[in-house]
Every structure is written in structure tokens, then in C-alpha cells.
Design a protein around this motif. Sequence first.
Motif, PDB file in Angstrom:
ATOM      1  N   TRP A 244       0.804  -1.218   0.000  1.00 46.27           N
ATOM      2  CA  TRP A 244       0.000   0.000   0.000  1.00 46.27           C
ATOM      3  C   TRP A 244       0.838   1.270   0.000  1.00 46.27           C
ATOM      4  O   TRP A 244       0.300   2.376   0.052  1.00 46.27           O
ATOM      5  N   VAL A 245       2.158   1.140  -0.082  1.00 48.04           N
ATOM      6  CA  VAL A 245       3.005   2.328  -0.206  1.00 48.04           C
ATOM      7  C   VAL A 245       2.859   2.869  -1.625  1.00 48.04           C
ATOM      8  O   VAL A 245       3.076   2.131  -2.599  1.00 48.04           O
ATOM      9  N   PRO A 246       2.454   4.122  -1.801  1.00 49.11           N
ATOM     10  CA  PRO A 246       2.228   4.668  -3.146  1.00 49.11           C
ATOM     11  C   PRO A 246       3.428   4.468  -4.070  1.00 49.11           C
ATOM     12  O   PRO A 246       4.574   4.679  -3.665  1.00 49.11           O
ATOM     13  N   PHE A 247       3.166   4.031  -5.284  1.00 46.65           N
ATOM     14  CA  PHE A 247       4.152   3.796  -6.329  1.00 46.65           C
ATOM     15  C   PHE A 247       5.071   2.616  -6.000  1.00 46.65           C
ATOM     16  O   PHE A 247       5.160   1.662  -6.748  1.00 46.65           O
ATOM     17  N   PHE A 248       5.762   2.694  -4.856  1.00 44.36           N
ATOM     18  CA  PHE A 248       6.756   1.675  -4.521  1.00 44.36           C
ATOM     19  C   PHE A 248       6.124   0.306  -4.287  1.00 44.36           C
ATOM     20  O   PHE A 248       6.688  -0.722  -4.676  1.00 44.36           O
ATOM     21  N   GLY A 249       4.968   0.272  -3.623  1.00 45.11           N
ATOM     22  CA  GLY A 249       4.354  -1.001  -3.263  1.00 45.11           C
ATOM     23  C   GLY A 249       4.069  -1.880  -4.464  1.00 45.11           C
ATOM     24  O   GLY A 249       4.343  -3.089  -4.448  1.00 45.11           O
TER      25      GLY A 249
END
Length: 246
Positions: free
Chosen positions: A101-106
Motif C-alpha cells: 500500500w506504499v504509493p508507487f513503490f508497493g
Amino acid sequence: MLSLLRIIIVVMYSILLCVFGCIYCCLFRPRDPRHVATFGHLFGRLAPIFGLKVELRKPEGAENYPNAIYICNHQNNYDMITAASMVQPTTVTVGKRSLLWVPFFGLLYWLTGNLLIDRDNRAKAHGTIGELVDQFKRKRISFWMFPEGTRSRGRGLLPFKTGAFHAAVAAGVPIIPVVVSNTHGKIKLNRLKNGLAIVEMLPPVDTQAFADQSVRKLATHCRELMAAKLDELNAEVAAREASGNL
């Protein structure tokens, strides 16, 4: 001013890398474990932006190691620019499911082939060991794990959990320790140069030598090796920074 400039560069680079990586992985072999090393090394290129020199050390022949479990000390978010540079091809990491759920990185983390586990569900987390063993048997793959289970944040090398060691013994693969010199409190965003960090890969530990002993003894042995190496690297970094020999 320097701090703001660094933040802008890192955020822009990270977003662009994640977006590009997601598109690339979707088009070319999604979930392929070879992607992890590729993008890990690209994140490692941020080190100079932070004014940090990262020195990598590997044993001779490390590129030809068989399937293994790599274990590394886990300090802080700067592991992304230090330890990530040491990830070997076809090695994936094991991370907590919330990373998704980490934006972009996930999304990039999942698309590159990393394994996500639910640490709050003990039954599912324990079942991960069986999944690791199964993947070792089916393909050319290694796993990168942080046996401390959480970031140490300046508390030294924390006690090791035994999951990685259970998996290595069950699969009959070696443990390969990786040690990163201290980065806690080292990087100041408003300081131009932030010194040196050394990342060293130790020789493989033969888990079969511990077949008649407890997994806890194997974990203790590996922790002792890493603690000794961490002290050695920290002393070397301090001496070289004091002399200006970076």
C-alpha cells in the motif's frame, strides 16, 4: 536549501523509477526475480545524492553462488541505498504485506517478484517457510531477509528471529550474511558530504553443519559473525573518515 533540493531530487527520481519499473515489469516478465536486483541497484544510485559513498565488498565467486538465503542487518530507510546495492540477481526479498500500500513503490515491489507476508497472522507467516522451500526446489532463486524483523534505529544488532534459519535448514541451502556499517544518525540532509558506508558480504555458512544442532544455534552463530563484522566495519569507517581516506 540543500536539504530541500535533495528531497525534491529523491522524490522525483523514486516516482519516475517506480512508474517506469511498473510499466517495464508489466510488459516484460512480471514477477520475474531478476527484476529485484536491477531496481535495487537503481535505488542504490541515490547514495551520492545524499553525499554518501557506498563501498561494496563481495567474496570471490559470489556471482556464482547457488540458491541461498541472504541475511542482512536492518537499520533504517537508508538501507534502500546501501544494502539494496548488494542484492544478487534472482534474489527476492521477503517483506510485510503492508508494503503493497506504499504509493508507487508497493506495486513495483510486488511486480518485481518479491514475497509479501502477513506478519500479524502467525499461521500464514509460518506457512511462508514452506513456500520458500518449495520455490528453492522449483527454480533458481534466493531470498533476502532481515532476521532482526524490524529496523534497529541505532540500537545495534537486535536479536534474530529464526524464520530464515528454519527455511535454510529445511531447504538445505546456505546462509549468506551481509553486513552494512552504521548509518544511524550519519546522514544529515543539509550537510554536503556524509562520509562512507561499507556493505560487505560474508562467505556462506553451511547450514548442514548445524543439522544435528538447534536452529537457534545456527541463528546465534550467524549473529555473532555479523556482530563482529559490524564492529570491524564501523571501526574502519571511523578511521578512514578521520583520515580523509574515503
